[in-house]
Scaffold this active site. Structure first.
Site, PDB file in Angstrom:
ATOM      1  N   GLU A 135       0.830  -1.210   0.000  1.00 52.94           N
ATOM      2  CA  GLU A 135       0.000   0.000   0.000  1.00 52.94           C
ATOM      3  C   GLU A 135       0.863   1.258   0.000  1.00 52.94           C
ATOM      4  OE1 GLU A 135      -2.861  -0.755  -0.780  1.00 52.94           O
ATOM      5  OE2 GLU A 135      -2.748  -2.858  -0.187  1.00 52.94           O
ATOM      6  N   TYR A 191      -1.556  -8.151 -10.714  1.00 48.91           N
ATOM      7  CA  TYR A 191      -0.451  -8.124  -9.767  1.00 48.91           C
ATOM      8  C   TYR A 191       0.693  -9.022 -10.241  1.00 48.91           C
ATOM      9  CZ  TYR A 191      -4.087  -6.435  -6.463  1.00 48.91           C
ATOM     10  OH  TYR A 191      -5.102  -5.754  -5.839  1.00 48.91           O
TER      11      TYR A 191
END
Length: 622
Positions: free
Chosen positions: A320, A403
């Site tokens: 994050e 991802y």
């Protein structure tokens, strides 16, 4: 791809300098065909929102917000209307800045996209939308006290990605239409509001109906990054510019797990340039949060499931944080290119983990991503499946390929050109495109101009277009197996061959090693062997949500009834989609045995899930 701006009056030309030069200025609108966002009704090339100013009051009894959104507009001289995105909003009226009513209409609603809100603006360049949200707003979860850690006060949090914020903010809800914002949020007395921007009134100020909290974000962000939480929330500093928010009952555990956060920020800066958002705090949410984390600027939202007491899952925080560069600073212009956010960030996350915790740990985590990549390609239907492309239909890439395939692509480039050259390129890339939207075509063009520089042999070796636009996995994909996981594989094979569970000896295993072991076990095992595993390692009582979920997947695949009590407890106490959806999918795959179990548990659990998770399970179970 051609980048153009709206036709602007001369007095506004100075405000339209490149965002990298003036980060407070409106970011460009990309106008190539690839940059057209099919998930918004907006027509930003005619009129676009540049700033949102919210003034909202939270009503926990009604589960609604009521108030206004004031929108600053940049429009072509001939523009007479602006089109916004709205989903399940009750619009009362729309006015200009002086309070004069403006004509407006809501178009036909789509169940997913919501409806176009068209406002006749005339000469107005600031409008106020007076509205109320729906109790079922897809971005918002209103929790009763019973679903919080403290059990005494209610809680609310938002989740905007990808197009859910239009359910509580009438704006142009597209990642390519970056906006600054400010907010005044009135909450009941005794509760605290936090948002993904600078906190102007940390303790709030008296207001009718409770206390008002004010915030601002003076850097243009994609609107999905406007985020809010309200509850019994406390703060603890972790460093000069980092800290953690959580319910008081969770604060000690959260702070201990996040002790390295300040080091993470410094590590990320050393790799790819300055952190440009001021503070970096983490909000640990109740367990119904649907994702692992959400990269809201200045305030990452995080699931409590990452807290395992050994920091083995703080890669989630590194991920994050990395989004502060890839995603928040340089953002995919449309959701067809979400890999530009997630693939870049997964690669960057791994680099942070390598510097902080060593190459061995980074190789473990990269190796697991490789496993996930191969697994997702197979589950998608094989390497020819269209959903294995990086650039494709919006939100249609299979599983976590954004991802896994995206980070493998970047790791492959690094391996071919060398780390020093690749790092220098990436740092320049983030600087060149700071506070701007990006497309796959734009990235490849930048790569060719600033890294390849006419080297035809390198271009051929990299296979850029095949990586970006073709399905499957190119034959130049780089993979470096982890010796630590290879040792786990040996133990898994020994157990499968009949060895005793006690011989596995997993003392000191990280979450990642446990996942490798459990995922390596066959989906068909006899009940006594499963009982031996569970008895030896207490898997049905495991507090680590990642390990527990992997064990329960194995148990479901074998219709192992003794694990059902653990399954029900888990599914009714955790709402993270990544951990619960595979369990419902596994039950569904078991037909007459599993479907009744899934429906029974879901009937109890659904009201505790965020609307995003509930929508996913609704679709899965029909």
């Amino acid at each position: 791809m051609i980048v153009t701006r709206l036709a602007l009056p001369l007095c506004l030309l100075a405000a339209a300098l490149p965002a990298s030069a003036r980060p407070d200025a409106p970011a460009p609108i990309l106008t190539s065909a690839e940059a057209r966002d099919v998930l918004t009704y907006a027509r930003p090339e005619i009129a676009r929102v540049t700033h949102v100013d919210l003034d909202l009051t939270a009503d926990f009894a009604a589960k609604t917000f009521t108030g206004t959104a004031a929108l600053d507009i940049l429009a072509a001289p001939a523009a007479r209307e602006i089109v916004l995105d709205a989903k399940d909003l009750a619009i009362d009226r729309v006015t200009d800045a002086a309070g004069k009513p403006l004509p407006w209409k809501l178009g036909a609603a789509d169940a997913y996209k919501g409806a176009p809100l068209t406002v006749t603006i005339g000469a107005a360049r600031r409008i106020l939308v007076h509205y109320r949200t729906s109790p079922g707003a897809s971005a918002l979860q209103w929790l009763p006290p019973s679903l919080t850690a403290g059990k005494g006060k209610p809680y609310l949090f938002s989740q905007g990605q990808s197009i859910n914020n239009r359910s509580w903010i009438p704006t142009q809800d597209s990642p390519g239409i970056r906006q600054t914002w400010s907010a005044r949020i009135v909450v009941p007395e005794g509760l605290t509001a936090v948002m993904s921007g600078e906190k102007l009134t940390p303790r709030g100020e008296p207001a009718k109906g409770g206390r008002a909290f004010r915030f601002r974000m003076d850097r243009p962000v994609p609107p999905y990054l406007i985020a809010l939480a309200i509850g019994d929330i406390a703060f603890r500093p972790l460093g000069p510019r980092t800290g953690v928010w959580s319910e008081p009952a969770m604060l000690d555990r959260a702070a201990a797990e996040l002790a390295d956060t300040e080091k993470m920020v410094a590590t990320a800066e050393a790799l790819y340039g300055p952190y440009r958002w001021g503070r970096y705090d983490v909000l640990v949410l109740p367990p119904s949060f649907p994702y692992g984390g959400m990269e809201n600027p200045t305030l990452t939202f995080a699931t409590p499931t990452f807290i395992t007491g050994d920091k083995s899952n703080v890669s989630l925080i590194a991920h994050e944080l990395a989004h502060s560069w890839s995603g928040n600073l340089v953002t995919n212009a449309t959701w067809s290119d979400s890999w530009l956010n997630e693939g870049f960030t997964s690669y960057f996350e791994n680099r942070i983990m390598e510097r902080l915790y060593g190459p061995a740990r980074a190789r473990i985590e990269a190796d697991l991503d490789w496993d996930g990549l191969l697994r997702d390609i197979k589950a998608a239907g094989g390497p020819a499946a269209p959903t294995t492309r990086l650039h494709g239909d919006p939100e249609a890439t299979f599983g976590q390929l954004d991802y896994f395939k995206g980070s493998t692509f970047l790791r492959t480039i690094e391996n071919m050109v060398g780390r020093a050259r690749w790092d220098a390129y990436l740092r320049g890339y983030f600087d060149r495109h700071a506070f701007q939207p990006q497309t796959t075509a734009g990235f490849l063009r930048d790569l060719r101009a600033n890294l390849i520089r006419g080297d035809k042999a390198l271009e051929a070796r990299l296979q850029l277009d095949r990586w970006a636009y073709q399905p499957g996995l190119p034959d130049n994909a780089f993979h470096s197996p982890s010796p630590a996981l290879a040792a786990v594989d040996v133990k898994a094979k020994a157990f499968v061959a009949g060895g005793a569970a006690s011989a596995v000896r997993p003392e000191g295993w990280s979450t990642q090693e446990w996942l490798r072991f459990l995922n390596a076990l066959p989906r068909r095992m006899h009940a006594p062997r499963l009982a031996e595993l569970d008895g030896a390692f207490g898997l049905s009582r495991e507090a680590n949500g990642y390990v527990r979920s992997a064990w329960l997947e194995l148990a479901i695949a074998n219709r192992y009834d003794p694990a059902l009590a653990s399954l029900e407890q888990f599914l009714t106490s955790v709402g993270r989609t990544l951990l619960v959806r595979p369990l419902y999918a596994g039950l569904k795959a078991q037909g007459e045995w599993g479907v009744p179990i899934a429906r029974r548990i879901y009937a109890r659990a659904r009201s505790t899930y965020h609307p995003i998770t509930a929508a996913a399970i609704d679709k899965l179970l029909g």
